[in-house]
Design an enzyme around this catalytic site. Sequence first.
Site, mmCIF file in Angstrom:
data_model
loop_
_atom_site.group_PDB
_atom_site.id
_atom_site.type_symbol
_atom_site.label_atom_id
_atom_site.label_comp_id
_atom_site.label_asym_id
_atom_site.label_seq_id
_atom_site.Cartn_x
_atom_site.Cartn_y
_atom_site.Cartn_z
ATOM 1 N N HIS A 199 -12.441 74.477 62.020
ATOM 2 C CA HIS A 199 -13.602 75.345 61.689
ATOM 3 C C HIS A 199 -14.879 74.587 62.045
ATOM 4 C CE1 HIS A 199 -15.599 78.501 59.024
ATOM 5 N NE2 HIS A 199 -16.585 77.762 59.507
ATOM 6 N N HIS A 255 -19.017 74.822 63.946
ATOM 7 C CA HIS A 255 -20.152 75.494 64.595
ATOM 8 C C HIS A 255 -20.784 74.504 65.569
ATOM 9 C CE1 HIS A 255 -20.159 78.738 61.539
ATOM 10 N NE2 HIS A 255 -19.708 77.769 60.757
ATOM 11 N N VAL A 256 -20.892 74.917 66.837
ATOM 12 C CA VAL A 256 -21.544 74.022 67.810
ATOM 13 C C VAL A 256 -22.781 74.645 68.448
ATOM 14 C CG1 VAL A 256 -19.560 72.569 68.328
ATOM 15 C CG2 VAL A 256 -19.896 74.679 69.631
ATOM 16 N N LYS A 270 -12.888 86.197 63.701
ATOM 17 C CA LYS A 270 -13.505 85.742 62.461
ATOM 18 C C LYS A 270 -14.084 86.935 61.717
ATOM 19 C CE LYS A 270 -15.292 82.993 59.392
ATOM 20 N NZ LYS A 270 -16.275 81.915 59.513
ATOM 21 N N HIS A 282 -14.279 84.465 56.178
ATOM 22 C CA HIS A 282 -15.300 83.901 55.292
ATOM 23 C C HIS A 282 -15.108 84.640 53.977
ATOM 24 C CE1 HIS A 282 -19.323 82.088 54.384
ATOM 25 N NE2 HIS A 282 -19.171 82.950 53.405
ATOM 26 N N HIS A 335 -12.867 77.403 54.618
ATOM 27 C CA HIS A 335 -13.686 76.585 53.715
ATOM 28 C C HIS A 335 -13.587 77.002 52.240
ATOM 29 C CE1 HIS A 335 -16.330 79.936 54.539
ATOM 30 N NE2 HIS A 335 -16.769 79.450 55.672
ATOM 31 N N LEU A 337 -22.829 77.358 52.718
ATOM 32 C CA LEU A 337 -22.087 78.503 52.187
ATOM 33 C C LEU A 337 -20.629 78.377 52.591
ATOM 34 C CD1 LEU A 337 -24.655 81.340 52.848
ATOM 35 C CD2 LEU A 337 -23.832 80.550 50.615
ATOM 36 N N ASP A 387 -16.400 72.779 59.027
ATOM 37 C CA ASP A 387 -17.548 73.693 58.879
ATOM 38 C C ASP A 387 -18.858 72.951 59.139
ATOM 39 O OD1 ASP A 387 -18.841 76.097 58.558
ATOM 40 O OD2 ASP A 387 -18.854 76.018 56.377
ATOM 41 N N HIS A 446 -28.237 72.598 61.750
ATOM 42 C CA HIS A 446 -29.552 73.257 61.728
ATOM 43 C C HIS A 446 -30.592 72.144 61.899
ATOM 44 C CE1 HIS A 446 -28.255 77.202 60.029
ATOM 45 N NE2 HIS A 446 -27.321 76.479 59.434
ATOM 46 N N ALA A 500 -28.365 77.704 55.526
ATOM 47 C CA ALA A 500 -27.142 77.176 54.924
ATOM 48 C C ALA A 500 -26.347 76.401 55.945
ATOM 49 C CB ALA A 500 -26.299 78.326 54.386
#
Length: 356
Positions: free
Chosen positions: A19, A21-22, A108, A145, A183, A228, A256, A260, A272
């Site tokens: 899991h 995020h890129v 997802k 999620h 998560h 989150l 996860d 940011h 988040a």
Amino acid sequence: MPVSAVPDTLTLTRPDDWHLHVRDGAALASVLPYTARQFGRAIVMPNLRPPVKTTGQALAYRERILAARPEAGQPGADFEPLMTLYLTDLTPPEEIRRAKEAGIVALKLYPAGATTNSDAGVTDIRKTYTTLEAMQREGLLLLVHGEVTDPAIDVFDREAVFIDQVMQPLRRDFPELKVVFEHITTRDAAQYVASAGAHTAATVTAHHLLYNRNAIFQGGLRPHYYCLPVLKREVHRQALLEAIASGSDRFFLGTDSAPHAAVMKEASVCGAGCFTAPSALELYAEAFESIGALDKLDAFAGHHGPAFYGLPRNTGTVTLKREPWTLPESMPFADEASIKPLRGGETLAWRQCNVV
Ligand code: NCD
Ligand code: ZN
């Protein structure tokens, strides 16, 4: 425990991050190398702006990710992104066959409005049922999620309510669909997954294993601990630790890591997400060591995920050494911005030393 029973070197099957995020563009180029040097593969989340909703978009995104990998000959040059699509009320069932043929592994499910870039998410799971049928048939996984978005439900209860309102009916109606409860943060979710049968699994982040919700308020408001699903009470953290200590193959690693820019985190409205990619394995090692379960880390990080996804294990290894080091407080991010990793400026006990 005798001193000799505590290892100073950990050699692990090269792990995967189930899991991640890129982002895209310059941000992608800034963050991807951190993951590539630790993990053989990663499940890439599709919550870009606009979201990755079609096979064509996912394949184009995959090319951009491949282009952001370390150069040939460098550690991580062979990193492999595993692509996902963003499920909406309108995802056509025909998209599933196309996705399958293109090597996309999962869709997802974001309940609409649940988290960063989720406005296009699902408003009512029943609207997706013909698409879920196609996924069950084609063998694509559903990654959820697991939080309801009803503003009347307390933010700390949203995962538990999701189990009753969405997971239970989903499992009943699609018993053969492989579902990953992403998560997880609560005892309720850990118990649910442990009892839900062979087609339900969960990812667990390092930050939910290491911190409870007090971390957000320690001596002032700490935006870098805001993610989150939000960190929960200590009793829930303990339940997550018990789940990983059990060695059950239905719990596996998913960071996860959610980058940011520091200015977005340190703002009156803080985005988040915890950015953990630069020291992900080190943080997991710390969590497993805290409960005397370092012997369970290899399977959690490198065996359970591939088994659930029906993929081979990676062949190489990574080695962590017990060697205190200070994680940089801030790192370059995208166009002249900076990003602050979780635990930046602090000393970590474990350090990755090689990938073979
Ligand atoms: C994620 C992000 O920033 O994309 N944020 C987070 O807090 N985990 C979205 C998500 O996975 O919920
Ligand atoms: Zn996420």
